[in-house]
Enzyme design. Structure first.
Site, PDB file in Angstrom:
ATOM      1  N   CYS A   1     -55.503  11.543 -53.911  1.00  0.00           N
ATOM      2  CA  CYS A   1     -54.698  11.916 -56.178  1.00  0.00           C
ATOM      3  C   CYS A   1     -52.987  12.035 -55.779  1.00  0.00           C
ATOM      4  CB  CYS A   1     -56.252  12.491 -56.557  1.00  0.00           C
ATOM      5  SG  CYS A   1     -55.886  14.218 -56.058  1.00  0.00           S
TER       6      CYS A   1
ATOM      7  N   ARG B   1     -60.269  18.658 -62.999  1.00  0.00           N
ATOM      8  CA  ARG B   1     -59.853  19.224 -61.882  1.00  0.00           C
ATOM      9  C   ARG B   1     -59.804  20.930 -61.732  1.00  0.00           C
ATOM     10  NH1 ARG B   1     -54.551  20.176 -58.029  1.00  0.00           N
ATOM     11  NH2 ARG B   1     -53.332  19.578 -60.620  1.00  0.00           N
TER      12      ARG B   1
ATOM     13  N   ARG C   1     -42.717  21.914 -51.712  1.00  0.00           N
ATOM     14  CA  ARG C   1     -42.511  20.847 -52.067  1.00  0.00           C
ATOM     15  C   ARG C   1     -41.840  20.897 -53.797  1.00  0.00           C
ATOM     16  NH1 ARG C   1     -49.013  20.734 -55.052  1.00  0.00           N
ATOM     17  NH2 ARG C   1     -47.306  18.941 -56.532  1.00  0.00           N
TER      18      ARG C   1
ATOM     19  N   HIS D   1     -43.751  19.565 -59.695  1.00  0.00           N
ATOM     20  CA  HIS D   1     -45.034  19.294 -60.674  1.00  0.00           C
ATOM     21  C   HIS D   1     -44.401  18.665 -62.277  1.00  0.00           C
ATOM     22  CE1 HIS D   1     -48.254  20.848 -58.843  1.00  0.00           C
ATOM     23  NE2 HIS D   1     -49.050  20.517 -59.508  1.00  0.00           N
TER      24      HIS D   1
ATOM     25  N   ARG E   1     -55.354  17.665 -64.915  1.00  0.00           N
ATOM     26  CA  ARG E   1     -54.510  18.466 -64.424  1.00  0.00           C
ATOM     27  C   ARG E   1     -54.793  19.143 -64.902  1.00  0.00           C
ATOM     28  NH1 ARG E   1     -50.981  14.713 -61.364  1.00  0.00           N
ATOM     29  NH2 ARG E   1     -50.479  15.458 -58.895  1.00  0.00           N
TER      30      ARG E   1
ATOM     31  N   GLU F   1     -56.378  19.648 -49.650  1.00  0.00           N
ATOM     32  CA  GLU F   1     -55.484  19.894 -49.775  1.00  0.00           C
ATOM     33  C   GLU F   1     -55.049  21.690 -49.046  1.00  0.00           C
ATOM     34  OE1 GLU F   1     -53.827  19.816 -53.903  1.00  0.00           O
ATOM     35  OE2 GLU F   1     -55.575  21.445 -54.734  1.00  0.00           O
TER      36      GLU F   1
ATOM     37  N   ASN G   1     -50.109  15.581 -51.883  1.00  0.00           N
ATOM     38  CA  ASN G   1     -48.695  16.783 -52.276  1.00  0.00           C
ATOM     39  C   ASN G   1     -48.478  18.048 -51.878  1.00  0.00           C
ATOM     40  OD1 ASN G   1     -48.650  14.761 -53.904  1.00  0.00           O
ATOM     41  ND2 ASN G   1     -49.126  15.835 -55.966  1.00  0.00           N
ATOM     42  N   ASP G   2     -50.183  18.477 -51.980  1.00  0.00           N
ATOM     43  CA  ASP G   2     -50.136  19.876 -51.134  1.00  0.00           C
ATOM     44  C   ASP G   2     -50.465  20.327 -49.713  1.00  0.00           C
ATOM     45  OD1 ASP G   2     -49.244  22.024 -53.077  1.00  0.00           O
ATOM     46  OD2 ASP G   2     -51.309  21.391 -53.907  1.00  0.00           O
TER      47      ASP G   2
HETATM   48  C1  PEP Z   1     -52.239  17.594 -54.678  1.00  0.00           C
HETATM   49  O1  PEP Z   1     -51.851  18.585 -53.711  1.00  0.00           O
HETATM   50  O2  PEP Z   1     -51.822  16.340 -54.240  1.00  0.00           O
HETATM   51  C2  PEP Z   1     -52.785  17.447 -56.215  1.00  0.00           C
HETATM   52  C3  PEP Z   1     -53.116  15.997 -56.721  1.00  0.00           C
HETATM   53  O3  PEP Z   1     -52.820  17.960 -56.955  1.00  0.00           O
HETATM   54  P1  PEP Z   1     -51.455  18.530 -57.768  1.00  0.00           P
HETATM   55  O4  PEP Z   1     -50.358  17.905 -57.617  1.00  0.00           O
HETATM   56  O5  PEP Z   1     -51.533  19.374 -58.782  1.00  0.00           O
HETATM   57  O6  PEP Z   1     -50.968  20.090 -56.300  1.00  0.00           O
HETATM   58 MG    MG Z   2     -52.466  20.279 -55.088  1.00  0.00          MG
END
Ligand code: PEP
Ligand code: MG
Length: 592
Positions: A513, A343, A476, A200, A307, A442, A465-466
């Site tokens: 996303c 979200r 990550r 993040h 977010r 995710e 991402n997750d």
């Molecule tokens: C993700 O996990 O891809 C996502 C968009 O949420 P975050 O990056 O805030 O965990």
């Molecule tokens: Mg996520």
């Protein structure tokens, strides 16, 4: 750009996470818990040193009592009682006597003495057979960290607030909350030893459009404050003492980027449509309500991921329902009639709030995070749901839940929304209807149960991402295994495809996303799989639109077909890159 070091300059290579080039003098932040100052204290000053210790203990006690009071109000006396153990540590006469003795006998400063004794106590407690005593080791660590912070009078943020002139920050790591506070006028860019592309912190750097490189391993130890560097956020390079030739070459690269920006600006108000007429919704990811104005400016069609955690960070208390309502309303009104997907709170993982005192966990990304946290901390969740429902009167608000692992959580969250609706109705408070509710996909279990989920939501938004982190078991945040974090891994391609197919079967739209959606090289692959919406960082919107407008959907489908049959992630990546570079070469000119 050549990567060979020229005489006098030194190149450190890391992971590029936020594009752009900057240069300037560096400020090095030390790793707070690592750099423990140790110095000798003369006899006549020892009483003063002991007094400093007592003051730090008193201050820590006040802080803990304050946290305890807040927790008691928000969550009840039972939860607040966990702090009794912390207070007991502070009052433990054996511990305090021993620290005082170490200051006197070893003639050292209070923080060093306290650290030494606290470490010894912590280690003894952790090695006990008794579970209760082992748990006290965690209390010991928490309290010790607070006392040391107070003795040292230092936090990362405090250091950053003292900046006097523009500089490049070099640090072991930066918390996402700290990154959110960076002053763009004074912080030209930053580079960290730890971190990876989808942390993040990295996402925040892109959002703020601050060039950044992470994963430099030990740059913060190697470099000295005041050294001059050039930071290349496109290629993940930190050039220390760059030569004139290097500066000249980067000057040319920056000029090319300016030309590209002009081309991108020309298509700002045009739709994201492929050469053969496939229309995609291209939205933006935002982290704060104030980002809404950038959404219009970059040519996105609304917000695909807001977010909301950042509303809760960098403050002393929870935001009230009213404050949240105002923030959501502001974004919805600014972008109306375009949609804004809010979200719900995704705390935990790498985002913590000191005033909520979330326990330290061994595996925070597998722990008390996102919807799991909200379904237990219902008062906090309800305040947010009510604020979202109310704000939906003002514009085109949609809502989605993070980290849904299966039907149970989805049903519970939906039931809570229903309760909030009824409550608002009874209280005669206006709320927006209908509110489209979606689930983030995710976690692999959500993909495997996507048909069930799809029947209860209006859309899916794939959080790659997750999804990548949880499917490939690759943290990550961990730079040591960043090379294993592979968006084009055949398993990921198949999971995305399965999600899109489940969406199709059940008549709901599917977006992406995660950061994958903002990588121009991977956009054709996602579109070829049939994704309806891409939501990307504001800074990535123009490039993604440029690429989509040069793409034929037939080529994208062929690529996706190839990827779905391919056994090798690098081949999928190479083929995706080749297509993207062929149709939009100017987007890749900044790569060395
Ligand atoms: C993700 O996990 O891809 C996502 C968009 O949420 P975050 O990056 O805030 O965990
Ligand atoms: Mg996520």
């Amino acid at each position: 750009m050549s990567e060979h070091s020229r005489s006098g300059e030194k190149i450190l290579r890391g992971i590029p996470v936020s594009g752009g080039v900057c240069r300037g003098k560096i400020v090095v932040l030390s790793k707070a818990r690592e750099a423990m100052p140790r110095y000798e204290v003369a006899e006549k000053e020892r009483a003063q040193e002991i007094q400093r210790l007592e003051q730090a203990l008193t201050k820590t006690r006040q802080q803990i009592l304050e946290v305890q009071r807040k927790v008691s109000v928000a969550m009840g006396a039972k939860d607040a009682s966990i702090f009794d153990a912390h207070l007991l540590v502070l009052e433990d006469p054996t511990l305090i006597d021993e620290v005082t003795r170490v200051i006197q006998e070893q003639k050292i400063n209070a923080e060093c003495a306290f650290h030494e004794v606290a470490e010894k106590y912590g280690a003894t407690l952790s090695s006990m057979d008794d579970e209760y005593l082992r748990e006290r080791a965690a209390d010991m660590r928490d309290v010790a960290a607070r006392v040391l912070d107070n003795l040292l009078g230092r936090t990362e943020e405090a250091d950053l607030r003292k900046l006097k002139e523009p500089c490049v920050i070099i640090s072991y790591d930066l918390a996402p909350s700290t990154t959110a506070l960076l002053d763009r006028k004074l912080v030209l860019g930053f580079a960290t030893d730890a971190g990876s592309k989808t942390s993040h912190t990295a996402i925040m750097a892109r959002s703020l459009q601050i060039p950044a490189v992470v994963g430099l391993h030990d740059a913060s130890k190697q470099l000295k404050p005041g050294q001059y560097v050039l930071l290349d956020g496109y290629n993940g390079l930190l050039v220390v003492s760059p030569t004139d030739q290097t500066l000249f070459e980067y000057g040319q690269l920056v000029r090319k980027q300016v030309n590209l920006q002009e081309k991108l600006q020309d298509i700002r108000d045009k739709p994201a449509i492929t050469l053969d007429g496939l229309r995609i919704t291209l939205s933006a990811n935002i982290e704060q309500a104030a980002d809404a104005e950038n959404v219009r400016a970059c040519g996105a069609e609304g917000v695909g991921l807001f977010r909301t955690e950042y509303l809760y960070l960098n403050r002393e208390t929870l935001p009230t329902e009213e404050e949240q309502y105002q923030a959501y309303r502001q974004v919805a009104a600014a972008l109306k009639p375009q949609p804004v997907v809010i979200r719900t709170l995704d705390l935990g993982g790498d985002k913590f709030i000191s005033y909520l005192w979330m326990p330290q966990e061994l595996n925070p990304f597998l722990g008390w995070r996102a919807i799991r946290y909200c379904l237990q901390e219902r008062a906090i969740f309800r305040a947010q749901l009510r604020a979202i429902l109310r704000a939906a009167v003002e514009g085109n608000i949609k809502m989605m839940y993070p980290m849904i692992s299966g039907l149970d959580e989805l049903n519970q969250a939906n039931a809570l929304v229903e309760e909030c609706r009824k409550e608002l109705q009874q209280q005669n408070i206006a709320y927006g209807e209908p509110l489209e509710i979606g689930a983030m996909i995710e976690i692999p279990s959500a993909v495997l149960t996507a048909d069930s989920l799809a029947k209860r939501v209006g859309f899916f938004s794939i959080g790659t991402n997750d999804l990548i982190q949880y499917s490939l078991a690759v943290d990550r945040l961990n730079e040591k295994i960043a090379h294993l974090y592979e968006p084009t891994h055949p398993a990921i391609v198949r999971l995305i495809h399965a999600t899109v197919e489940a969406g199709r079967r059940n008549g709901i739209w599917v977006g992406v996303c995660g950061e994958m959606a903002g990588d121009p090289a991977l956009v054709p692959l996602l579109l070829g799989m049939g994704v309806d919406e891409l939501s990307v960082a504001v800074s990535a919107v123009p490039q993604v639109k440029f690429l989509i407008r040069r793409l034929k959907s037939s080529e994208a489908r062929e690529l996706a077909q190839f990827a779905l049959n391919c056994e090798n992630g690098s081949e999928i990546l190479a083929r995706s890159q080749a297509l993207a570079q062929r149709i939009a070469p100017s987007l890749f000119e900044n790569q060395s």
